[in-house]
Design a protein around this motif. Structure first.
Motif, PDB file in Angstrom:
ATOM      1  N   UNK A 146       0.871  -1.171   0.000  1.00 45.12           N
ATOM      2  CA  UNK A 146       0.000   0.000   0.000  1.00 45.12           C
ATOM      3  C   UNK A 146       0.909   1.223   0.000  1.00 45.12           C
ATOM      4  N   UNK A 147       0.478   2.320  -0.604  1.00 46.66           N
ATOM      5  CA  UNK A 147       1.333   3.512  -0.651  1.00 46.66           C
ATOM      6  C   UNK A 147       1.785   3.959   0.731  1.00 46.66           C
ATOM      7  N   UNK A 148       3.100   3.995   0.935  1.00 47.49           N
ATOM      8  CA  UNK A 148       3.659   4.480   2.198  1.00 47.49           C
ATOM      9  C   UNK A 148       3.517   3.541   3.369  1.00 47.49           C
ATOM     10  N   UNK A 149       3.077   2.303   3.117  1.00 48.01           N
ATOM     11  CA  UNK A 149       2.854   1.355   4.212  1.00 48.01           C
ATOM     12  C   UNK A 149       3.558   0.041   3.909  1.00 48.01           C
ATOM     13  N   UNK A 150       4.168  -0.534   4.936  1.00 43.49           N
ATOM     14  CA  UNK A 150       4.890  -1.784   4.737  1.00 43.49           C
ATOM     15  C   UNK A 150       5.389  -2.285   6.082  1.00 43.49           C
ATOM     16  N   UNK A 151       5.786  -3.544   6.116  1.00 48.17           N
ATOM     17  CA  UNK A 151       6.567  -4.056   7.240  1.00 48.17           C
ATOM     18  C   UNK A 151       8.008  -3.615   7.048  1.00 48.17           C
ATOM     19  N   UNK A 152       8.795  -3.650   8.119  1.00 49.06           N
ATOM     20  CA  UNK A 152      10.175  -3.196   8.013  1.00 49.06           C
ATOM     21  C   UNK A 152      11.031  -3.995   8.996  1.00 49.06           C
ATOM     22  N   UNK A 153      12.310  -3.613   9.118  1.00 44.11           N
ATOM     23  CA  UNK A 153      13.190  -4.315  10.043  1.00 44.11           C
ATOM     24  C   UNK A 153      12.585  -4.327  11.446  1.00 44.11           C
ATOM     25  N   UNK A 154      12.599  -5.489  12.071  1.00 44.65           N
ATOM     26  CA  UNK A 154      12.023  -5.626  13.401  1.00 44.65           C
ATOM     27  C   UNK A 154      10.600  -6.152  13.391  1.00 44.65           C
ATOM     28  N   UNK A 155       9.980  -6.203  12.208  1.00 47.74           N
ATOM     29  CA  UNK A 155       8.616  -6.729  12.095  1.00 47.74           C
ATOM     30  C   UNK A 155       8.590  -8.201  11.700  1.00 47.74           C
ATOM     31  N   UNK A 156       9.749  -8.750  11.354  1.00 47.17           N
ATOM     32  CA  UNK A 156       9.795 -10.133  10.875  1.00 47.17           C
ATOM     33  C   UNK A 156       9.138 -11.088  11.867  1.00 47.17           C
ATOM     34  N   UNK A 157       8.346 -12.004  11.340  1.00 43.33           N
ATOM     35  CA  UNK A 157       7.626 -12.943  12.189  1.00 43.33           C
ATOM     36  C   UNK A 157       6.279 -12.439  12.644  1.00 43.33           C
ATOM     37  N   UNK A 158       5.985 -11.174  12.359  1.00 43.04           N
ATOM     38  CA  UNK A 158       4.711 -10.595  12.758  1.00 43.04           C
ATOM     39  C   UNK A 158       3.563 -11.051  11.869  1.00 43.04           C
ATOM     40  N   UNK A 159       2.325 -10.821  12.310  1.00 42.85           N
ATOM     41  CA  UNK A 159       1.170 -11.349  11.589  1.00 42.85           C
ATOM     42  C   UNK A 159       0.661 -10.428  10.481  1.00 42.85           C
ATOM     43  N   UNK A 160       0.111 -11.053   9.452  1.00 37.81           N
ATOM     44  CA  UNK A 160      -0.749 -10.363   8.491  1.00 37.81           C
ATOM     45  C   UNK A 160      -2.099 -11.066   8.561  1.00 37.81           C
ATOM     46  N   UNK A 161      -3.148 -10.331   8.904  1.00 34.07           N
ATOM     47  CA  UNK A 161      -4.447 -10.947   9.168  1.00 34.07           C
ATOM     48  C   UNK A 161      -5.533 -10.317   8.311  1.00 34.07           C
ATOM     49  N   UNK A 162      -6.591 -11.086   8.082  1.00 32.03           N
ATOM     50  CA  UNK A 162      -7.787 -10.578   7.412  1.00 32.03           C
ATOM     51  C   UNK A 162      -8.991 -10.936   8.271  1.00 32.03           C
ATOM     52  N   UNK A 163     -10.034 -10.122   8.150  1.00 29.74           N
ATOM     53  CA  UNK A 163     -11.266 -10.386   8.889  1.00 29.74           C
ATOM     54  C   UNK A 163     -12.286 -11.024   7.961  1.00 29.74           C
ATOM     55  N   UNK A 164     -12.886 -12.098   8.408  1.00 28.33           N
ATOM     56  CA  UNK A 164     -13.905 -12.797   7.629  1.00 28.33           C
ATOM     57  C   UNK A 164     -15.038 -13.200   8.549  1.00 28.33           C
ATOM     58  N   UNK A 165     -16.206 -12.639   8.330  1.00 25.91           N
ATOM     59  CA  UNK A 165     -17.393 -12.951   9.142  1.00 25.91           C
ATOM     60  C   UNK A 165     -17.129 -12.771  10.633  1.00 25.91           C
ATOM     61  N   UNK A 166     -16.416 -11.687  10.972  1.00 30.83           N
ATOM     62  CA  UNK A 166     -16.171 -11.368  12.370  1.00 30.83           C
ATOM     63  C   UNK A 166     -15.022 -12.122  13.001  1.00 30.83           C
ATOM     64  N   UNK A 167     -14.337 -12.966  12.233  1.00 30.07           N
ATOM     65  CA  UNK A 167     -13.203 -13.732  12.743  1.00 30.07           C
ATOM     66  C   UNK A 167     -11.918 -13.280  12.058  1.00 30.07           C
ATOM     67  N   UNK A 168     -10.876 -13.034  12.852  1.00 21.63           N
ATOM     68  CA  UNK A 168      -9.584 -12.649  12.294  1.00 21.63           C
ATOM     69  C   UNK A 168      -8.777 -13.905  11.988  1.00 21.63           C
ATOM     70  N   UNK A 169      -8.258 -13.981  10.764  1.00 24.88           N
ATOM     71  CA  UNK A 169      -7.504 -15.143  10.321  1.00 24.88           C
ATOM     72  C   UNK A 169      -6.075 -14.741   9.966  1.00 24.88           C
ATOM     73  N   UNK A 170      -5.144 -15.568  10.390  1.00 25.90           N
ATOM     74  CA  UNK A 170      -3.731 -15.337  10.084  1.00 25.90           C
ATOM     75  C   UNK A 170      -3.429 -15.881   8.693  1.00 25.90           C
ATOM     76  N   UNK A 171      -3.189 -14.989   7.727  1.00 23.14           N
ATOM     77  CA  UNK A 171      -2.906 -15.445   6.365  1.00 23.14           C
ATOM     78  C   UNK A 171      -1.440 -15.268   5.985  1.00 23.14           C
ATOM     79  N   UNK A 172      -0.704 -14.449   6.746  1.00 23.24           N
ATOM     80  CA  UNK A 172       0.683 -14.208   6.387  1.00 23.24           C
ATOM     81  C   UNK A 172       1.570 -13.992   7.599  1.00 23.24           C
ATOM     82  N   UNK A 173       2.869 -14.281   7.429  1.00 25.48           N
ATOM     83  CA  UNK A 173       3.877 -14.014   8.445  1.00 25.48           C
ATOM     84  C   UNK A 173       4.954 -13.164   7.785  1.00 25.48           C
ATOM     85  N   UNK A 174       5.238 -12.003   8.347  1.00 26.43           N
ATOM     86  CA  UNK A 174       6.216 -11.092   7.755  1.00 26.43           C
ATOM     87  C   UNK A 174       7.540 -11.809   7.531  1.00 26.43           C
ATOM     88  N   UNK A 175       8.030 -11.775   6.284  1.00 21.82           N
ATOM     89  CA  UNK A 175       9.220 -12.539   5.940  1.00 21.82           C
ATOM     90  C   UNK A 175      10.342 -11.665   5.363  1.00 21.82           C
TER      91      UNK A 175
END
Length: 212
Positions: A146-175
């Motif tokens: 996204x413009x001006x947005x990203x993970x960076x040093x120190x974020x590795x291993x952190x979650x990328x999540x999406x919301x589906x029907x009120x439930x948050x799902x882990x779809x990515x791990x910062x790599x």
């Protein structure tokens, strides 16, 4: 991914670089927001680190590990877990996802926040991500930007999540990625959907795995 008394999904290089290689060197902080005041809801020691046996430090393929903590985790209103996606889940291009972490907030200087940061990014297709990096991005990795947005040093291993029907799902791990918030290069994340069977096989004794 916080499982009660069981593994949390993490990034391999982050485990080695910042936490050490031995389970006894790792402390897991749950429900933390402000690092400066130590406001975590629960602090546990790691009992075991389970690394993916086919992880490649050169390509970051299979960049996932699990941490088994030394005690059960009781979910509360202030301490919840993210859920695993279904292994057949398809995450389409343009889908909004949320990333969080205490990593560097500047691509030019080292500026690490004390308060947990978040950003909303959009999924980038494998084709466009591969074109950006001039190499094939495998299905085991997923890209977002996204413009001006990203993970960076120190974020590795952190979650990328999406919301589906009120439930948050882990779809990515910062790599990995090239730079931070570079408009030419999306961030690259471990595609958790591809690792659901491996995660489940290595956490069969864990009881409740999703607090919804």
């Amino acid at each position: 991914m916080k499982l009660p008394g069981c593994p949390n999904a993490v990034n391999q290089e982050e485990t080695k670089r910042e936490w050490g290689t031995r389970a006894q060197d790792i402390t897991v902080y749950l429900g933390a927001h402000n690092r400066a005041i130590g406001d975590e809801k629960l602090r546990l020691k790691a009992e075991r680190v389970i690394r993916h046996p086919e992880y490649s430090p050169r390509t970051f393929i299979n960049d996932v590990a699990l941490i088994k903590v030394n005690n059960k985790i009781k979910f509360t209103n202030g301490l919840c877990s993210v859920c695993l996606p279904n292994e057949n889940t398809a995450i389409g291009e343009g889908v909004e996802a949320t990333i969080t972490g205490w990593g560097n907030t500047s691509p030019y200087n080292l500026m690490y926040p004390t308060v947990l940061m978040k950003a909303v990014v959009n999924i980038v297709s494998q084709e466009n991500c591969s074109a950006a990096y001039a190499k094939s991005i495998p299905p085991s990795q997923i890209c977002a930007a996204a413009p001006g947005k990203d993970s960076c040093q120190g974020d590795s291993g952190g979650p990328m999540v999406v919301e589906s029907d009120g439930t948050w799902q882990l779809i990515g791990i910062t790599s990995w990625g090239r730079g931070c918030a570079n408009p030419k290069y999306p961030g690259v994340y471990t595609n958790v959907v591809m690792f659901v069977p491996w995660i489940q096989n290595n956490s069969q004794d864990c009881g409740q795995q999703c607090s919804n």
